[in-house]
Design an enzyme around this catalytic site. Structure first.
Site, PDB file in Angstrom:
ATOM      1  N   ASP A 115      17.436   7.059  50.986  1.00  0.00           N
ATOM      2  CA  ASP A 115      15.926   6.703  50.938  1.00  0.00           C
ATOM      3  C   ASP A 115      14.935   7.896  50.834  1.00  0.00           C
ATOM      4  OD1 ASP A 115      17.447   4.924  52.049  1.00  0.00           O
ATOM      5  OD2 ASP A 115      17.330   6.246  54.233  1.00  0.00           O
ATOM      6  N   GLU A 120      13.715  -5.277  51.751  1.00  0.00           N
ATOM      7  CA  GLU A 120      13.579  -3.983  52.645  1.00  0.00           C
ATOM      8  C   GLU A 120      12.727  -3.119  51.759  1.00  0.00           C
ATOM      9  OE1 GLU A 120      16.800  -1.986  54.505  1.00  0.00           O
ATOM     10  OE2 GLU A 120      18.513  -2.105  51.963  1.00  0.00           O
TER      11      GLU A 120
END
Length: 491
Positions: free
Chosen positions: A13, A174
């Protein structure tokens, strides 16, 4: 040539920001303490960890976090001379913001954003100075990217959240990031789930609030259904390179072995160039580039604190970890929990190479401890020593079993080791991604006591979002470690 991954091992991420000639990057850290590693680079390819954003108990509460709970998907931005990092502790206080003048720290205590669900929060400022928080939702709003104006320095929501875009119809939209580029606003998201279907899609709008129109070529990046050695590509963040070109930092994995393929290092940070086609960003497929650089590092524990790359599990109580009780040794005091429990006394570093060797010089004294390769409390291999013997143990799901026990001949410190090597080149069913060897080194010669199948310490078997961490621990009493040595072979 870019050597991918640019940050190997469990560094998922990635979020990046540029300040002058410098780039700073943050990653997820889940149940590990300290949280959110911060990296620095001048060229987007060579990264050095300079700290952790969450390195105090007042910032990070993880004692009730399950494996792969805790800290999810930070966004790192720089605005008006201040670094702001927004992330989510899914196991405690939800969304919060920390700030710093220097990204190496110290970072502030959390500014909690109340009454805001979801994960993966992003921060962006429009031409009027309004700060927009864009985030992904679960539950009743699952499948929608939401947006709300906030005061980031007070954590206050300034209006009701509103839906922004639902992606292209793939699962789990997302990881939103919002940018103003050449007069347009771009919303970059991940969708398709975090496994082999992971993808990057983008939408465009005249204002930060929309309406957003998806790119006709969506998803603009995915390695699904390809033979690329890099899979699960997604969760990207755009940035300008020093030469003015556009680049994307994103996560991916390197599976090995036969179907389904097993990735054991976790989700890693990769870099890929981005072209602009008809006003849309078009990332190139992620290339492995040249061979990764090998490393050889030895920590002699001669500092006043553990370096920023050292991780503990959920907490690090000062009474259990000492660098001054025995100078130039790391002394560990066992708590109530073993490695099978949520709160062991453990200090480790991420495995960053598919072929690696770890050695530690340990004095067991009258205690018990050792060296372990860990995915979570239900999936780990370890070699541990007492004054009388050395034994190897395997924990695989509900099964925990000793696999070898031998008496100790030496009186005093002992060198424990773990070697991890690729599995055999074979298309046969049951071929593992790698083999984990546990043993003892004497007079420079390593003697394996056990050889274990590495697939059981993989995400495909254990589930979750993390990767392997290799470290030292105390199981009973007090044990001490003279040094920790990691050698990673060029992949």
């Amino acid at each position: 040539m870019v050597v991918n991954p640019v940050i190997p091992g469990f560094h998922p991420d990635p979020s990046v920001c540029q300040v002058g000639d410098d780039y700073y990057l943050a990653c997820s850290s889940f149940e590990y303490y300290p949280g959110v590693p911060i990296f620095h680079s001048r060229d987007l390819t060579a990264w050095t960890q300079i700290g952790n954003a969450l390195d105090r108990p007042s910032q990070l509460r993880l004692v009730t976090a399950p494996s792969s709970g805790g800290i999810y998907a930070p966004t790192l931005r720089h605005h008006d001379g201040l670094f702001l990092l927004m992330t989510t502790n899914v196991s405690d206080r939800g969304h919060f913001i920390v700030t710093a003048r220097d990204p190496a720290g110290p970072w502030s205590d959390p500014i909690v954003v109340d009454d805001l669900p979801g994960v993966d929060p992003d921060l962006a400022w429009d031409e009027t100075g309004t700060c927009w928080c864009t985030y992904a939702t679960f539950g009743a709003e699952a499948g929608t990217i939401m947006q709300v104006p906030i005061d980031p320095l007070r954590g206050k929501i300034l209006d009701a959240p509103r839906p922004l875009w639902s992606g292209t119809g793939l699962a789990a939209p997302e990881a939103p990031h919002l940018y103003r580029i050449d007069g347009n606003w771009y919303l970059l998201i991940a969708e398709g789930g975090t496994a082999r279907g992971h993808a990057v899609s983008v939408a465009r709008a005249p204002t930060a609030t929309g309406p957003f129109q998806g790119c006709p070529a969506n998803p603009v990046l995915s390695h699904r259904s390809t033979s690329s050695p890099i899979q699960n590509t997604g969760h990207g963040d755009l940035v300008r390179a020093p030469d003015g070109s556009w680049q994307m930092l994103l996560l991916g994995v390197r599976p090995r072995g036969v179907t389904p393929g097993y990735h054991v290092l976790g989700r890693e940070t990769f870099l890929t160039p981005v072209r602009w086609v008809d006003g849309w960003p078009q990332p190139a497929p992620v290339s492995p580039g040249g061979p990764a650089v090998g490393v050889h590092e030895r920590d002699h524990f001669d500092g006043t604190t553990l370096g920023p790359q050292w991780l503990s599990i959920r907490h690090r109580p000062p009474h259990a970890y000492s660098l001054d009780a025995r100078p130039s040794w790391l002394t560990l005091h066992a708590g109530a929990g073993s490695l099978d429990d949520p709160l062991p006394t453990f200090a480790g570093r991420r495995q960053q190479h598919t072929t690696c060797r770890v050695r530690v010089r340990m004095d067991p004294g009258s205690g018990c401890g050792g060296l372990a390769v860990r995915l979570d409390e239900h999936h780990h291999y370890r070699i541990e020593a007492t004054a009388d013997n050395v034994r190897c143990l395997a924990r695989i799901g509900p099964l925990a079993q000793p696999v070898a026990t031998r008496p100790v001949d030496a009186d005093g410190p002992i060198v424990l080791g773990i070697d991890i090597v690729p599995g055999p080149a074979s298309d046969a069913v049951g071929t593992p991604p790698d083999v984990v060897r546990l043993g003892v080194e004497e007079d420079g010669r390593f003697t394996p006591f056990a050889e274990l199948d590495g697939r059981y310490l993989s995400t495909e078997v254990a589930g979750g979002y993390t990767g392997r961490v290799i470290g030292v621990y105390a199981a009973e009493g007090v044990v001490a470690f003279d040094w920790y040595e990691y050698t990673g072979t060029a992949d």
